[in-house]
Design a protein around this motif. Sequence first.
Motif, PDB file in Angstrom:
ATOM      1  N   MET A  28      15.062  15.990  79.683  1.00 48.76           N
ATOM      2  CA  MET A  28      16.255  15.142  79.628  1.00 48.76           C
ATOM      3  C   MET A  28      16.232  14.094  80.724  1.00 48.76           C
ATOM      4  O   MET A  28      16.671  12.957  80.539  1.00 48.76           O
ATOM      5  N   GLY A  29      15.688  14.467  81.894  1.00 43.98           N
ATOM      6  CA  GLY A  29      15.548  13.487  82.963  1.00 43.98           C
ATOM      7  C   GLY A  29      14.603  12.366  82.574  1.00 43.98           C
ATOM      8  O   GLY A  29      14.825  11.194  82.906  1.00 43.98           O
ATOM      9  N   ALA A  30      13.533  12.721  81.847  1.00 47.00           N
ATOM     10  CA  ALA A  30      12.584  11.701  81.406  1.00 47.00           C
ATOM     11  C   ALA A  30      13.247  10.711  80.449  1.00 47.00           C
ATOM     12  O   ALA A  30      12.980   9.497  80.499  1.00 47.00           O
ATOM     13  N   TRP A  31      14.116  11.197  79.587  1.00 48.89           N
ATOM     14  CA  TRP A  31      14.825  10.308  78.676  1.00 48.89           C
ATOM     15  C   TRP A  31      15.737   9.367  79.457  1.00 48.89           C
ATOM     16  O   TRP A  31      15.762   8.155  79.209  1.00 48.89           O
ATOM     17  N   ILE A  32      16.472   9.901  80.433  1.00 46.26           N
ATOM     18  CA  ILE A  32      17.409   9.073  81.196  1.00 46.26           C
ATOM     19  C   ILE A  32      16.682   7.960  81.935  1.00 46.26           C
ATOM     20  O   ILE A  32      17.119   6.809  81.957  1.00 46.26           O
ATOM     21  N   VAL A  33      15.530   8.297  82.528  1.00 45.41           N
ATOM     22  CA  VAL A  33      14.761   7.303  83.274  1.00 45.41           C
ATOM     23  C   VAL A  33      14.302   6.156  82.372  1.00 45.41           C
ATOM     24  O   VAL A  33      14.225   5.004  82.791  1.00 45.41           O
ATOM     25  N   ALA A  63       9.355  18.351  71.280  1.00 42.91           N
ATOM     26  CA  ALA A  63       8.803  17.480  70.240  1.00 42.91           C
ATOM     27  C   ALA A  63       9.717  16.291  69.973  1.00 42.91           C
ATOM     28  O   ALA A  63       9.248  15.170  69.712  1.00 42.91           O
ATOM     29  N   ALA A  64      11.041  16.517  70.057  1.00 40.36           N
ATOM     30  CA  ALA A  64      11.995  15.435  69.785  1.00 40.36           C
ATOM     31  C   ALA A  64      12.014  14.387  70.884  1.00 40.36           C
ATOM     32  O   ALA A  64      12.483  13.265  70.659  1.00 40.36           O
ATOM     33  N   LEU A  65      11.507  14.735  72.072  1.00 44.14           N
ATOM     34  CA  LEU A  65      11.571  13.810  73.203  1.00 44.14           C
ATOM     35  C   LEU A  65      10.833  12.508  72.938  1.00 44.14           C
ATOM     36  O   LEU A  65      11.229  11.439  73.410  1.00 44.14           O
ATOM     37  N   VAL A  66       9.757  12.577  72.177  1.00 48.98           N
ATOM     38  CA  VAL A  66       8.943  11.378  71.951  1.00 48.98           C
ATOM     39  C   VAL A  66       9.617  10.407  70.984  1.00 48.98           C
ATOM     40  O   VAL A  66       9.295   9.208  70.970  1.00 48.98           O
ATOM     41  N   LEU A  67      10.552  10.891  70.181  1.00 52.57           N
ATOM     42  CA  LEU A  67      11.140  10.067  69.122  1.00 52.57           C
ATOM     43  C   LEU A  67      11.849   8.817  69.635  1.00 52.57           C
ATOM     44  O   LEU A  67      11.659   7.730  69.076  1.00 52.57           O
ATOM     45  N   ALA A  89      16.821   9.398  66.242  1.00 54.80           N
ATOM     46  CA  ALA A  89      16.041  10.069  67.276  1.00 54.80           C
ATOM     47  C   ALA A  89      16.950  10.774  68.282  1.00 54.80           C
ATOM     48  O   ALA A  89      16.696  11.919  68.681  1.00 54.80           O
ATOM     49  N   LEU A  90      18.030  10.115  68.687  1.00 54.13           N
ATOM     50  CA  LEU A  90      18.944  10.710  69.659  1.00 54.13           C
ATOM     51  C   LEU A  90      19.703  11.887  69.060  1.00 54.13           C
ATOM     52  O   LEU A  90      20.001  12.864  69.757  1.00 54.13           O
ATOM     53  N   LEU A  91      20.005  11.811  67.775  1.00 54.43           N
ATOM     54  CA  LEU A  91      20.677  12.929  67.107  1.00 54.43           C
ATOM     55  C   LEU A  91      19.789  14.170  67.134  1.00 54.43           C
ATOM     56  O   LEU A  91      20.240  15.281  67.451  1.00 54.43           O
ATOM     57  N   VAL A  92      18.495  13.982  66.822  1.00 56.17           N
ATOM     58  CA  VAL A  92      17.558  15.111  66.808  1.00 56.17           C
ATOM     59  C   VAL A  92      17.321  15.626  68.222  1.00 56.17           C
ATOM     60  O   VAL A  92      17.288  16.842  68.456  1.00 56.17           O
ATOM     61  N   LEU A  93      17.151  14.705  69.174  1.00 57.68           N
ATOM     62  CA  LEU A  93      16.940  15.122  70.557  1.00 57.68           C
ATOM     63  C   LEU A  93      18.149  15.883  71.090  1.00 57.68           C
ATOM     64  O   LEU A  93      18.011  16.910  71.763  1.00 57.68           O
ATOM     65  N   GLY A  94      19.346  15.400  70.786  1.00 57.20           N
ATOM     66  CA  GLY A  94      20.550  16.100  71.215  1.00 57.20           C
ATOM     67  C   GLY A  94      20.644  17.486  70.603  1.00 57.20           C
ATOM     68  O   GLY A  94      21.012  18.452  71.289  1.00 57.20           O
ATOM     69  N   PHE A  95      20.284  17.598  69.323  1.00 56.94           N
ATOM     70  CA  PHE A  95      20.317  18.905  68.654  1.00 56.94           C
ATOM     71  C   PHE A  95      19.365  19.876  69.352  1.00 56.94           C
ATOM     72  O   PHE A  95      19.727  21.026  69.646  1.00 56.94           O
ATOM     73  N   GLY A  96      18.153  19.421  69.622  1.00 56.63           N
ATOM     74  CA  GLY A  96      17.188  20.279  70.296  1.00 56.63           C
ATOM     75  C   GLY A  96      17.645  20.673  71.687  1.00 56.63           C
ATOM     76  O   GLY A  96      17.504  21.833  72.102  1.00 56.63           O
ATOM     77  N   ASN A  97      18.229  19.724  72.405  1.00 55.43           N
ATOM     78  CA  ASN A  97      18.718  20.016  73.750  1.00 55.43           C
ATOM     79  C   ASN A  97      19.864  21.022  73.712  1.00 55.43           C
ATOM     80  O   ASN A  97      19.938  21.928  74.549  1.00 55.43           O
ATOM     81  N   GLY A  98      20.768  20.867  72.747  1.00 55.83           N
ATOM     82  CA  GLY A  98      21.874  21.813  72.625  1.00 55.83           C
ATOM     83  C   GLY A  98      21.390  23.215  72.311  1.00 55.83           C
ATOM     84  O   GLY A  98      21.895  24.204  72.863  1.00 55.83           O
ATOM     85  N   CYS A  99      20.401  23.314  71.423  1.00 59.14           N
ATOM     86  CA  CYS A  99      19.834  24.623  71.077  1.00 59.14           C
ATOM     87  C   CYS A  99      19.225  25.290  72.308  1.00 59.14           C
ATOM     88  O   CYS A  99      19.444  26.483  72.573  1.00 59.14           O
ATOM     89  N   LEU A 100      18.459  24.511  73.067  1.00 58.27           N
ATOM     90  CA  LEU A 100      17.797  25.068  74.251  1.00 58.27           C
ATOM     91  C   LEU A 100      18.811  25.415  75.338  1.00 58.27           C
ATOM     92  O   LEU A 100      18.687  26.445  76.004  1.00 58.27           O
ATOM     93  N   THR A 114       4.604   7.977  77.940  1.00 59.37           N
ATOM     94  CA  THR A 114       5.104   8.909  78.955  1.00 59.37           C
ATOM     95  C   THR A 114       5.896  10.040  78.321  1.00 59.37           C
ATOM     96  O   THR A 114       5.692  11.222  78.651  1.00 59.37           O
ATOM     97  N   LEU A 115       6.796   9.701  77.407  1.00 59.10           N
ATOM     98  CA  LEU A 115       7.598  10.736  76.757  1.00 59.10           C
ATOM     99  C   LEU A 115       6.713  11.667  75.932  1.00 59.10           C
ATOM    100  O   LEU A 115       6.965  12.876  75.847  1.00 59.10           O
ATOM    101  N   GLY A 116       5.674  11.109  75.319  1.00 58.66           N
ATOM    102  CA  GLY A 116       4.749  11.935  74.550  1.00 58.66           C
ATOM    103  C   GLY A 116       4.010  12.918  75.439  1.00 58.66           C
ATOM    104  O   GLY A 116       3.835  14.098  75.082  1.00 58.66           O
ATOM    105  N   ALA A 117       3.570  12.459  76.609  1.00 61.65           N
ATOM    106  CA  ALA A 117       2.862  13.344  77.530  1.00 61.65           C
ATOM    107  C   ALA A 117       3.778  14.459  78.027  1.00 61.65           C
ATOM    108  O   ALA A 117       3.372  15.628  78.116  1.00 61.65           O
ATOM    109  N   ILE A 118       5.025  14.109  78.342  1.00 65.63           N
ATOM    110  CA  ILE A 118       5.973  15.133  78.802  1.00 65.63           C
ATOM    111  C   ILE A 118       6.329  16.079  77.669  1.00 65.63           C
ATOM    112  O   ILE A 118       6.545  17.285  77.889  1.00 65.63           O
ATOM    113  N   ALA A 119       6.372  15.568  76.430  1.00 71.36           N
ATOM    114  CA  ALA A 119       6.624  16.431  75.274  1.00 71.36           C
ATOM    115  C   ALA A 119       5.517  17.471  75.124  1.00 71.36           C
ATOM    116  O   ALA A 119       5.785  18.653  74.865  1.00 71.36           O
TER     117      ALA A 119
END
Length: 373
Positions: A1-6, A62-66, A79-90, A141-146
Amino acid sequence: MGAWIVHIPAVEDRAGISHAVLGWLLLLLGAGAFVGMQIVGPLTDRVGARTVVPVSAALCSAALVLPGLATNVWALGAALLVLGFGNGCLDVSMNAHAVQVEHGYRRPVMSAFHATFSIGGVLAALVGARTLSWGLSPAATLGAIAVAGLVAAAAAAPALLHAERAPDVRKAEVATRTGRRTPRRIWLLAALALMLMLCEGVANDWSVLQLRDVLDAPAATAALAYGAFATAMTVGRLLADRVAARLGPVAILRYGAGVAALGLTAAALSPWIPLALIGWTVFGAGLSGCIPQLFSAAGHADRDAAGANVSRVAGLGYLGMLAGPAVIGPLTHFMPLNLTFFLPVAFCVVAACTAGVLRPRPAPSDATRAVRS
């Protein structure tokens, strides 16, 4: 999530959208997280965190790269909808597992987990700053962190704890509970999480602006306001478990929220930049241990419904964090920015006055014995 914010500015430029449009799209991130929390909470109770945490971590990674691949507003919104869903699940499943770990330790450890989340944000900022200076695209960068996240999820999976009860027994008990109403205490914890995470959201979004616009601080100095708050939050969470073990969660919430109210009051009323920075530091230190205590109390309230209870507390808390900017912004039309901070100050006072909700309830058998005696 920090990587997305940056990478938000770079993603915004790639998608060709304005700040206003981005603000609306970020609501999709929050909506996806809220839905994920509500789905995965009961699911974690049914099948166990050992199963749900790795799957959620893999989905979130996986959603981070989207967002890095999005080239228009529609793609970025999806992309943000899927990333948010994954983050909420985790978010819910790993906190439910943390409750299980804390029970095994038989001492508070929840704040330490939340501290590592804060440390992850610092590392993301450092890595993101370096890769952006190298000219790497957000997708790279997001792909590598994913990929790193997927590896971490796979590596951690074998070490996660098994459910303490047999799956068929757990399923039967959870099925029995689905017809029951959520205990009033859980909704009280959720309401406190909403108020305190709104306070955290105010610091995230308005601390820098307060120093810049109210105190006319230079941009570099104003940025120190959020840095001071975030650093105090991290250090406070690293220390909060030891304090909770000695004084109890009620004291952490009561005195922590009280200290946070004093710190934010000082920041809001200060005519001097140094005092304002001290106020934001004290605000972060006071808030640091509060939210972990609420999550821990929700998880321990009913061990067999820990996921569902944590999802309610985390869900309303997440809405509070999103509501912070939305609430403060309109208030600035009627009063100076620094005076709007007395709304989160009031929320901190309410939390301090109602900290007794964290006091452990006696088990039914104990209560029955007390009545009989």
